[in-house]
Design an enzyme around this catalytic site. Structure first.
Site: not given
Ligand SMILES: Cc1cc2nc3c(=O)[nH]c(=O)nc-3n(C[C@H](O)[C@H](O)[C@H](O)COP(=O)(O)OP(=O)(O)OC[C@H]3O[C@@H](n4cnc5c(N)ncnc54)[C@H](O)[C@@H]3O)c2cc1C
Length: 497
Positions: A14, A39, A47, A78, A185, A333, A344
């Site tokens: 999440g 979790s 970040v 921006k 998990v 990620l 990006t």
């Protein structure tokens, strides 16, 4: 082909990636049960506070207006990113990388022409800061929203509080019918064909689904850990693997730009939100310790004596070989990360989700187009990697081994070598970039901004003149056009108010 539309999709994680996926999937597939598991023990990375224009595409596509989400997330506008102290070439100590705007069509041909003339030895001003509307807006502290009568479109990004964006998106997704589940998990259960059938939670319950979305962050619990998809590290040409972050007080004037400034062994970002600056030092742990990095960041921010807390983070830089494997798609990620120099990551997440939705639907919810999709996403990651690597290759600092090693590092991809070759030799850089299919992640004008911005230009002979060269437009005419366009924009602070 018969459709194998799943009945239930489970998103594991999440963070921003998970909630972006939940919103896009729930708004697209009303007849599929979308659940998101997160979790409370592990939490999000928290970040990632600068975006590209893709975040606007995302909010537009789920029907959320700026007036709704921006105030909730302390967001600002921006226009682009300024890069300071990356180059020591006189006159090139900093430059601004603007997002695209339709006004570029009028100014960029002169930029390319002048840069070419400068490369050929003419004494012509090829600094990118002279050629773009958004650079002008930023210098004048103007936001990117034009008066309605302004006929050109402008693309822009945002700065925002990552945690608040996560909370906002969670609310939106739940409102769209996404089921939110809390749990950790402990095991990923595989079926006979190696596909994922369920995840086991710390209370020993199981969550089953037909398709799984891995948004578990750097751990990549499903794609890399359970399905054993290989991770390709970019360490050989992107050295940074850590960051230290801390907030500082916001200035009275809130700049509509991210600032990236080099430090001894990496670079520092400065991201303005409505209520604070977010700052971070991205560095390589092979050259400097976390304590040294924190001290240097504090010094840089004038916070040496302050007790403001710092957070230290590790980064895994590279990408998975595949992003969609069997009945699992990784987003965020968990699929890969290229360090945050051009902010990006959310753009790549957005492109992964929308690309997947398109190919999954076109293949009647089978894996028919998984290979095409994986190749497309890999090309996007590699294109961004080349652009980021080029910053380090083009840097002109000579004061530390870190910067010298970056500049001489021979591990450069063939595509980046080709771009550098075209920059030096091509008669028509933009056209040749297109012909060689090198514009996938960044347009030729972005490449030219970077290379001309750092002064990657041959030294000028003392006798150099611009005699014999005629620029398509006089720089004064161009400046006047940009200034007149600028009259259509409001002060950034006023816009936020
Ligand atoms: C230093 C740094 C700077 C960055 N700057 C930018 C930037 O400027 N712009 C940008 O676009 N991106 C940036 N990023 C990337 C950005 O932070 C991420 O892309 C974004 O936050 C999405 O993260 P995520 O959702 O993939 O992972 P996370 O935020 O880490 O979320 C992972 C989720 O998985 C859950 N989870 C993990 N393990 C389990 C488990 N066992 N069971 C259940 N749930 C589990 C966690 O609870 C969490 O909810 C930056 C990243 C770093 C490291």
């Amino acid at each position: 082909m018969t459709s194998e539309k799943p009945k239930k999709i489970l998103i594991v994680g999440g963070g921003t990636a998970g909630w972006m996926a939940a919103n896009l999937m729930a708004s697209r597939w009303e007849d599929i049960d979308v659940c998101l598991l997160e979790s409370t023990e592990i939490g999000i990375i928290g970040v990632g506070e600068g975006s590209t224009p893709h975040l606007k595409f995302f909010f537009d596509s789920i029907g959320v207006s700026e007036s709704e989400w921006m105030p909730r997330c302390n967001a600002t506008y921006k226009n682009g990113i300024s890069f300071a102290n990356w180059s020591s070439v006189p006159g090139h100590e900093s430059y601004f990388h603007p997002f695209p705007a339709q006004t570029d069509d009028f100014t960029v041909p002169t930029f390319f022409s002048n840069a070419k003339a400068r490369i050929q030895g003419n004494n012509v001003n090829a600094h990118p800061d002279n050629y773009f509307l958004e650079t002008y807006l930023t210098k004048k502290n103007l936001g990117p929203i034009a008066a309605e009568s302004f006929p050109f479109q402008i693309f822009y990004g945002y700065h925002f509080d990552a945690t608040l964006v996560g909370q906002f998106l969670a609310e939106k997704a739940v409102g769209r019918g996404v089921k939110r589940i809390f749990g950790t998990v402990t095991e990923v259960v595989l079926g006979a064909k190696g596909e994922i059938t369920a995840v086991r939670l710390n209370d020993d319950s199981f969550l089953e689904a037909d398709f799984f979305i891995d948004c578990s962050g750097f751990k990549s619990l499903l794609l890399q850990d359970a399905l054993k998809v290989t991770f390709n590290s970019f360490k050989e040409n992107l050295f940074n693997n850590a960051a230290v972050v801390m907030p500082s007080a916001i200035s009275e004037i809130i700049p509509p730009e991210t600032k990236s400034t080099t430090l001894s062994n990496g670079w520092a970002w400065k991201i303005p939100l409505v209520n604070r600056y977010g700052n971070g030092y991205v560095y390589s742990g092979d050259y400097i310790t976390p304590d040294q990095a924190e001290t240097e960041l504090r010094q840089h921010l004038g916070l040496l004596e302050s007790d403001v807390a710092a957070r230290h983070l590790q980064m895994k830089v590279g990408r998975a070989e595949k992003h969609w494997e069997k009945n699992c798609l990784a987003i965020g990620l968990s699929q890969g990360f290229i360090e945050p120099l051009e902010a990006t990551a959310l753009a790549l997440s957005y492109e992964t989700i929308t690309g997947f939705i398109k190919h999954y639907e076109n293949g009647f919810y089978t894996n028919k187009f998984a290979e095409i999709f994986n190749n497309e996403i890999n090309a996007k990651f590699d294109g961004v990697r080349d652009y980021i690597v080029c910053h380090y290759k083009a840097n002109q600092r000579k004061d530390t081994n870190y910067w010298k090693d970056n500049a001489v590092n021979p591990k450069v991809s063939d595509s980046l070598n080709k771009i550098l070759y075209l920059w030096r030799t091509s008669q028509n850089f933009a056209n040749d970039m297109r012909i060689h299919n090198l514009e996938g992640s960044y347009q030729a004008k972005s490449w030219a901004c970077l290379l001309a911005g750092y002064g990657v230009l041959p030294p000028l002979e003392s006798s150099a003149t611009n005699a014999g060269y005629t620029s398509p437009h006089d720089l004064d005419q161009l400046a006047d056009f940009i200034r007149r366009c600028g009259l259509n924009f409001k002060n950034h602070n006023d816009l936020l108010n």
